[in-house]
Scaffold this motif. Structure first.
Motif, PDB file in Angstrom:
ATOM      1  N   GLU A 121      -2.395   1.953  -0.525  1.00 37.50           N
ATOM      2  CA  GLU A 121      -2.989   1.405   0.691  1.00 37.50           C
ATOM      3  C   GLU A 121      -2.018   0.433   1.365  1.00 37.50           C
ATOM      4  N   ILE A 122      -1.327  -0.364   0.568  1.00 41.94           N
ATOM      5  CA  ILE A 122      -0.360  -1.319   1.130  1.00 41.94           C
ATOM      6  C   ILE A 122       0.763  -0.547   1.833  1.00 41.94           C
ATOM      7  N   ALA A 123       1.211   0.543   1.210  1.00 43.00           N
ATOM      8  CA  ALA A 123       2.294   1.338   1.817  1.00 43.00           C
ATOM      9  C   ALA A 123       1.873   1.835   3.204  1.00 43.00           C
ATOM     10  N   ARG A 124       0.618   2.242   3.315  1.00 43.46           N
ATOM     11  CA  ARG A 124       0.121   2.725   4.616  1.00 43.46           C
ATOM     12  C   ARG A 124      -0.074   1.586   5.608  1.00 43.46           C
ATOM     13  N   GLU A 125      -0.729   0.520   5.138  1.00 45.50           N
ATOM     14  CA  GLU A 125      -1.168  -0.541   6.054  1.00 45.50           C
ATOM     15  C   GLU A 125      -0.051  -1.465   6.524  1.00 45.50           C
ATOM     16  N   THR A 126       1.050  -1.555   5.768  1.00 47.92           N
ATOM     17  CA  THR A 126       2.107  -2.499   6.164  1.00 47.92           C
ATOM     18  C   THR A 126       3.301  -1.789   6.802  1.00 47.92           C
ATOM     19  N   ALA A 127       3.220  -0.461   6.938  1.00 48.17           N
ATOM     20  CA  ALA A 127       4.381   0.298   7.429  1.00 48.17           C
ATOM     21  C   ALA A 127       4.880  -0.226   8.778  1.00 48.17           C
ATOM     22  N   ALA A 128       3.950  -0.605   9.642  1.00 43.17           N
ATOM     23  CA  ALA A 128       4.353  -1.043  10.979  1.00 43.17           C
ATOM     24  C   ALA A 128       4.639  -2.539  11.040  1.00 43.17           C
ATOM     25  N   ILE A 129       4.078  -3.322  10.101  1.00 45.87           N
ATOM     26  CA  ILE A 129       4.203  -4.773  10.239  1.00 45.87           C
ATOM     27  C   ILE A 129       5.207  -5.393   9.273  1.00 45.87           C
ATOM     28  N   TYR A 130       5.451  -4.760   8.131  1.00 47.62           N
ATOM     29  CA  TYR A 130       6.467  -5.261   7.200  1.00 47.62           C
ATOM     30  C   TYR A 130       7.013  -4.048   6.420  1.00 47.62           C
ATOM     31  N   PRO A 131       7.888  -3.259   7.087  1.00 45.87           N
ATOM     32  CA  PRO A 131       8.320  -1.980   6.506  1.00 45.87           C
ATOM     33  C   PRO A 131       8.988  -2.098   5.130  1.00 45.87           C
ATOM     34  N   ALA A 132       9.689  -3.203   4.859  1.00 44.16           N
ATOM     35  CA  ALA A 132      10.362  -3.322   3.556  1.00 44.16           C
ATOM     36  C   ALA A 132       9.341  -3.392   2.427  1.00 44.16           C
ATOM     37  N   ILE A 133       8.228  -4.068   2.699  1.00 43.18           N
ATOM     38  CA  ILE A 133       7.165  -4.168   1.692  1.00 43.18           C
ATOM     39  C   ILE A 133       6.451  -2.819   1.561  1.00 43.18           C
ATOM     40  N   ALA A 134       6.277  -2.129   2.694  1.00 48.11           N
ATOM     41  CA  ALA A 134       5.655  -0.795   2.652  1.00 48.11           C
ATOM     42  C   ALA A 134       6.502   0.157   1.808  1.00 48.11           C
ATOM     43  N   ALA A 135       7.824   0.077   1.983  1.00 43.23           N
ATOM     44  CA  ALA A 135       8.722   0.964   1.226  1.00 43.23           C
ATOM     45  C   ALA A 135       8.683   0.625  -0.258  1.00 43.23           C
ATOM     46  N   LEU A 136       8.643  -0.658  -0.568  1.00 42.02           N
ATOM     47  CA  LEU A 136       8.559  -1.062  -1.979  1.00 42.02           C
ATOM     48  C   LEU A 136       7.270  -0.521  -2.595  1.00 42.02           C
ATOM     49  N   ALA A 137       6.151  -0.725  -1.890  1.00 40.17           N
ATOM     50  CA  ALA A 137       4.852  -0.280  -2.414  1.00 40.17           C
ATOM     51  C   ALA A 137       4.822   1.238  -2.575  1.00 40.17           C
ATOM     52  N   GLY A 138       5.415   1.948  -1.611  1.00 41.76           N
ATOM     53  CA  GLY A 138       5.399   3.407  -1.627  1.00 41.76           C
ATOM     54  C   GLY A 138       6.368   4.015  -2.634  1.00 41.76           C
ATOM     55  N   GLY A 139       7.157   3.182  -3.292  1.00 42.97           N
ATOM     56  CA  GLY A 139       8.116   3.687  -4.281  1.00 42.97           C
ATOM     57  C   GLY A 139       7.738   3.336  -5.708  1.00 42.97           C
ATOM     58  N   ILE A 140       6.598   2.674  -5.888  1.00 37.35           N
ATOM     59  CA  ILE A 140       6.176   2.279  -7.243  1.00 37.35           C
ATOM     60  C   ILE A 140       5.645   3.508  -7.981  1.00 37.35           C
ATOM     61  N   GLY A 141       6.063   3.682  -9.209  1.00 41.51           N
ATOM     62  CA  GLY A 141       5.502   4.727 -10.076  1.00 41.51           C
ATOM     63  C   GLY A 141       5.478   6.090  -9.411  1.00 41.51           C
ATOM     64  N   ASP A 142       4.290   6.672  -9.318  1.00 42.12           N
ATOM     65  CA  ASP A 142       4.124   7.982  -8.689  1.00 42.12           C
ATOM     66  C   ASP A 142       2.837   7.919  -7.864  1.00 42.12           C
ATOM     67  N   PRO A 143       2.531   8.959  -7.076  1.00 41.82           N
ATOM     68  CA  PRO A 143       1.373   8.856  -6.172  1.00 41.82           C
ATOM     69  C   PRO A 143       0.057   8.495  -6.873  1.00 41.82           C
ATOM     70  N   ALA A 144      -0.191   9.063  -8.042  1.00 39.48           N
ATOM     71  CA  ALA A 144      -1.463   8.792  -8.725  1.00 39.48           C
ATOM     72  C   ALA A 144      -1.526   7.342  -9.213  1.00 39.48           C
ATOM     73  N   VAL A 145      -0.404   6.827  -9.683  1.00 37.36           N
ATOM     74  CA  VAL A 145      -0.352   5.426 -10.109  1.00 37.36           C
ATOM     75  C   VAL A 145      -0.561   4.512  -8.897  1.00 37.36           C
ATOM     76  N   ARG A 146       0.038   4.889  -7.767  1.00 38.49           N
ATOM     77  CA  ARG A 146      -0.101   4.059  -6.554  1.00 38.49           C
ATOM     78  C   ARG A 146      -1.539   4.059  -6.014  1.00 38.49           C
ATOM     79  N   ASN A 147      -2.299   5.099  -6.337  1.00 35.89           N
ATOM     80  CA  ASN A 147      -3.697   5.143  -5.892  1.00 35.89           C
ATOM     81  C   ASN A 147      -4.612   4.246  -6.719  1.00 35.89           C
ATOM     82  N   ARG A 148      -4.150   3.776  -7.879  1.00 42.27           N
ATOM     83  CA  ARG A 148      -4.969   2.896  -8.720  1.00 42.27           C
ATOM     84  C   ARG A 148      -4.369   1.497  -8.834  1.00 42.27           C
ATOM     85  N   GLY A 149      -3.073   1.415  -9.048  1.00 39.43           N
ATOM     86  CA  GLY A 149      -2.432   0.125  -9.319  1.00 39.43           C
ATOM     87  C   GLY A 149      -2.535  -0.815  -8.134  1.00 39.43           C
ATOM     88  N   THR A 150      -2.640  -2.118  -8.419  1.00 41.39           N
ATOM     89  CA  THR A 150      -2.809  -3.106  -7.351  1.00 41.39           C
ATOM     90  C   THR A 150      -1.696  -4.147  -7.392  1.00 41.39           C
TER      91      THR A 150
END
Lengths: 161, 263
Positions: free
Chosen positions: B77-106
């Motif tokens: 969710e962070i990867a989606r929601e911060t893409a336009a406002i803080y892209p570096a954080i969005a990229a970090l969030a979108g690169g953690i683990g794998d898609p299924a882990v990113r759907n649960r991990g906070t």
């Protein structure tokens, strides 16, 4: 013991579970839905991927109690009601996207979630989406090809290897 | 894993009350805690789920421009929601683990755990973010206190993370391909008053700021600015994936890549 209620493949189920019951145990042992596999049990391999409220998750790393009230879809739930296969499953068959088949339920669930979010992914996007799904038969090339085909894209550029 | 009582409060107050029970632990996305419990490295008698509390979820923008992220917001969710406002954080969030882990991990779960190879500690320390809990606000510089150790008191819950948005920023990590954690990762952020560089995955002390690089990049924000620098291998992690010397070298290489990406 806590009682959980969830909708699994469109059917509402209610069961008592222990706090420690994993979602995958609930599905396999509680409901007999053994299409979801346990590979590594350490959230690395992705054989246990199911959808919870439309999102792909590793059901070995989620408590059944956490899915209380959720909509859960397993590999059994993606098959059309009249039998046969859904387009992703069909593409896996057409393109030999499996060898032993153990990882296939997780691969299909991950691929289905990807295509819902990104209907025409590039081969690289498919590979990125499969980061958490391991195939020990090393069938990735044909898995990528199958998912590309399931998205309706031309697969001729991906040569058979 | 040993059995436990499971409770899922819907308010922060109820969660705090539940956490006062004997041997209670908070459960966020569970992507670290559940594997730890399977290995019996953790055996709480009560698990207090934080995923049913609406006030802990979501991304918003504060009046001062800071990006505020609820602690129980998932990486996806962070990867989606911060893409336009803080892209570096969005990229970090979108690169953690794998898609299924990113759907649960906070984000809150990751920070409270402070794994020495996790990505979030680098993003939070590198941004100079503020960690808000149910009782206080903690500056990132004071929050991380060594491997798996933070300033959090027992029973204290992270509620929100506030990120000031830099002029330019990027994260670069060298992934350990099996675990998908950072073998070494660098988060670089350029603010009007200076540059911050936070390194994860490398040190036995957990995430740290690489001050020498901050100074060099403050003078010239270019990849070449770190070429002449080196990091001592003393205190770096050594394991089957890489020696301390290898990680020390990766610190510079990943910082350089992050700066290049931030240009």
């Amino acid at each position: 013991m806590p009682q959980v209620t969830m909708t699994v493949n469109g059917r509402q189920v209610m069961r008592e579970v222990e706090g420690r019951t994993l979602l995958v145990q609930f599905l396999r042992e509680g409901l007999g839905l053994t299409g979801t596999h346990v590979g590594c049990d350490t959230s690395q391999c992705g054989a246990c991927v199911v959808h919870v409220d439309g999102k792909a998750v590793k059901s070995c790393t989620m408590l059944a109690a956490e899915a209380d009230g959720a909509e859960v879809t397993t590999i059994e739930g993606v098959t059309p009601a009249d039998g046969g296969m859904n387009p992703v499953q069909k593409a896996f068959q057409d393109h030999h996207g499996l060898q032993c088949g153990f990882c296939t339920p997780g691969m299909v669930m991950t691929a289905t979630a990807l295509l819902a979010e990104n209907p025409r992914p590039s081969p690289q996007e498919i590979r990125d989406a499969l980061e958490g799904n391991i195939c020990r038969c090393t069938g990735y090339h044909n898995i990528v090809k199958a998912i590309l085909a399931a998205s309706g894209q031309d697969v001729s550029a991906l040569a058979a290897e | 894993m040993y059995n436990f009582d499971f409770v899922k409060p819907t308010t922060l107050q109820d969660a705090i009350a539940a956490l006062s029970r004997d041997e209670a632990m908070p459960l966020a996305g569970g992507q670290t805690l559940i594997p730890s419990m399977k290995q019996r490295l953790a055996a709480p008698s009560v698990l207090v789920s934080l995923t049913g509390i609406p006030e802990l979820k979501g991304v918003c923008r504060a009046d001062d421009g800071a990006v505020c992220i609820g602690a129980a917001t998932t990486h996806a969710e962070i990867a989606r929601e911060t893409a336009a406002i803080y892209p570096a954080i969005a990229a970090l969030a979108g690169g953690i683990g794998d898609p299924a882990v990113r759907n649960r991990g906070t984000i809150g779960g990751s920070l409270a755990n402070n794994d020495p190879s996790a990505c979030w500690p680098a993003g939070v320390l590198g941004s100079g973010a503020t960690i808000v809990t149910n009782t206080r606000q903690i500056a990132a510089d004071d929050f991380f206190q060594g491997m798996f150790t933070t300033a959090l008191e027992p029973g204290e819950i992270i509620t929100e993370i506030r990120f000031p948005v830099p002029e330019a920023a990027a994260y670069a990590k060298f992934e350990q391909p099996a675990s998908r954690f950072a073998l070494t990762g660098a988060f670089v952020a350029k603010f009007a008053d200076g540059v911050r560089v936070a390194i994860t995955g490398a040190s036995e002390g957990g995430v740290f700021r690489w001050r020498e690089a901050e100074e060099a990049l403050g003078a010239s924000f270019s990849p070449e600015a770190v070429d002449g620098l080196s990091v001592s291998a003393d205190g770096m992690i050594g394991d089957l994936h890489g020696t301390p010397e290898y990680r020390a070298n990766l610190v510079r290489v990943m910082t350089r890549r992050a700066v290049a990406r931030a240009q």
